[in-house]
Scaffold this motif. Sequence first.
Motif, PDB file in Angstrom:
ATOM      1  N   GLY A 295      27.391  39.151 -17.987  1.00 24.09           N
ATOM      2  CA  GLY A 295      26.697  37.906 -17.712  1.00 24.09           C
ATOM      3  C   GLY A 295      25.189  38.036 -17.857  1.00 24.09           C
ATOM      4  O   GLY A 295      24.524  37.157 -18.413  1.00 24.09           O
ATOM      5  N   LEU A 296      24.645  39.131 -17.367  1.00 24.98           N
ATOM      6  CA  LEU A 296      23.201  39.355 -17.490  1.00 24.98           C
ATOM      7  C   LEU A 296      22.790  39.493 -18.951  1.00 24.98           C
ATOM      8  O   LEU A 296      21.743  38.967 -19.367  1.00 24.98           O
ATOM      9  N   ALA A 297      23.618  40.171 -19.742  1.00 26.91           N
ATOM     10  CA  ALA A 297      23.307  40.343 -21.165  1.00 26.91           C
ATOM     11  C   ALA A 297      23.331  39.004 -21.896  1.00 26.91           C
ATOM     12  O   ALA A 297      22.437  38.693 -22.691  1.00 26.91           O
ATOM     13  N   ILE A 298      24.354  38.200 -21.621  1.00 27.32           N
ATOM     14  CA  ILE A 298      24.440  36.891 -22.264  1.00 27.32           C
ATOM     15  C   ILE A 298      23.280  35.997 -21.846  1.00 27.32           C
ATOM     16  O   ILE A 298      22.719  35.243 -22.656  1.00 27.32           O
ATOM     17  N   VAL A 303      16.857  33.132 -21.601  1.00 33.00           N
ATOM     18  CA  VAL A 303      15.499  33.454 -21.168  1.00 33.00           C
ATOM     19  C   VAL A 303      14.555  33.560 -22.355  1.00 33.00           C
ATOM     20  O   VAL A 303      13.417  33.078 -22.312  1.00 33.00           O
ATOM     21  N   ALA A 304      15.017  34.179 -23.442  1.00 38.79           N
ATOM     22  CA  ALA A 304      14.165  34.387 -24.614  1.00 38.79           C
ATOM     23  C   ALA A 304      14.987  34.192 -25.883  1.00 38.79           C
ATOM     24  O   ALA A 304      15.445  35.163 -26.496  1.00 38.79           O
ATOM     25  N   SER A 376      23.837  25.802 -22.621  1.00 40.58           N
ATOM     26  CA  SER A 376      25.236  26.223 -22.514  1.00 40.58           C
ATOM     27  C   SER A 376      25.333  27.722 -22.252  1.00 40.58           C
ATOM     28  O   SER A 376      26.124  28.173 -21.415  1.00 40.58           O
ATOM     29  N   ILE A 377      24.526  28.498 -22.950  1.00 36.11           N
ATOM     30  CA  ILE A 377      24.588  29.948 -22.781  1.00 36.11           C
ATOM     31  C   ILE A 377      24.115  30.345 -21.390  1.00 36.11           C
ATOM     32  O   ILE A 377      24.666  31.272 -20.773  1.00 36.11           O
ATOM     33  N   ALA A 378      23.118  29.659 -20.860  1.00 34.91           N
ATOM     34  CA  ALA A 378      22.684  29.933 -19.485  1.00 34.91           C
ATOM     35  C   ALA A 378      23.820  29.666 -18.501  1.00 34.91           C
ATOM     36  O   ALA A 378      24.054  30.442 -17.563  1.00 34.91           O
TER      37      ALA A 378
END
Length: 397
Positions: A295-298, A303-304, A376-378
């Motif tokens: 989840g953190l990687a996705i 974020v950037a 969506s990705i967030a």
Amino acid sequence: MSGTRRARWGLVTTTGVLTGFGHGFAAFAVSALLKPISADLDTGRGAISVAIGLGRLVSGLVSPLVGQITDRKGPRGIVVAGMGTAAVGLIGLAFVRNELELYIAWSLIFSLGVAAGFTVALDKLVVASMPEKRGMGLAVRFSISAILATLIVPVVAAMIEQFGWRQTCAIWGGLMFLLIPVPLIFFPSPQRDRALPGPVQPAQDEPDARSVLRRPAFWLIAAALSAQASVTSGLSVHLVALMTDHGLGPGMAAGIFGGMVLLTVPVRLLAGFLADRIPAARLPLVLSVLLVLEGLAIGSFAVAPGFATMLVVTAALGIAAGAPIVLVLVLCAELFGQSGFGAVQGKLMMIQVPGSMLAPILAGYAHDATGSYVGSIAGFAIILIAGGMVLSNLKAD
């Protein structure tokens, strides 16, 4: 290698080939079909995503029945019926002219066939055939399917450019018909179930499928697996479109997508190796940490946004599509027993339906509304992290 051992690994290999050819097309090659179908039918990506999401709904709803039939009758008949149905759906897809016909061909017929022919029944066959190395057996099965899916995505993309998406679907449906003799020849018939390499009779202390539903462990696993399935579904459907939106050509995007699928091979093999050696009591913690890190990687893309973080998302999706399912299936076999494995897995797949159905739909409409996949990705990152935290509460005694 003994004949019995060769028979076991022969079944594992066969299930991997079939899954890669059938389910690989449904789960991964659809990403290459998204834009061409949308342009041809003159509709948005959200509408195409609805068809894909409804297909996941059909697959999920029918999975418990597929599992029960497999537990009682064996895998051969249900797999043959599923392959034939999926082939009819793909050939019918080549002739659709509007969204309603798309829903009938893809969401109903093809998706019903995929659920019957390429998922629960084949997993149960591997679990029953590999009593001592279930983790590695499942890992090899999924790795073979991933390698085929890696080849399928660029092949399908090239076929679409050469022949168009309609003829591509018709050709794939015809090839699926030609593979129907494989389970007829190599899978045991109901009369030969005792010849399966490995124990197939229920153990007296194994719980039945109904009692499993009363156990908190089942629902914790279901919640975490639903989070993982939702994110994998939503991202895999839109990943090629995401990459082309950021300037990559369709061929390169399909190649990177194929690389993502290929990444699942070492990830699954490692997961299978660990699953056979880590005590069942520790598997929930391993799964929890894995989901949180994914989840953190996705979330890095939200974020950037950029090419580098897009590659990070692709790698994280490869891990998410590879490791968790192997660990979960081994955990379920340890916690809930083998005799009702098909029914238990079918119920887990049904519970995944809302998330895996809605994720690509919401991502598609969010893109149509904002012109971007960032939001969506967030959301996907948050869902995956939450799923990992839920699973940390599971105690596998």
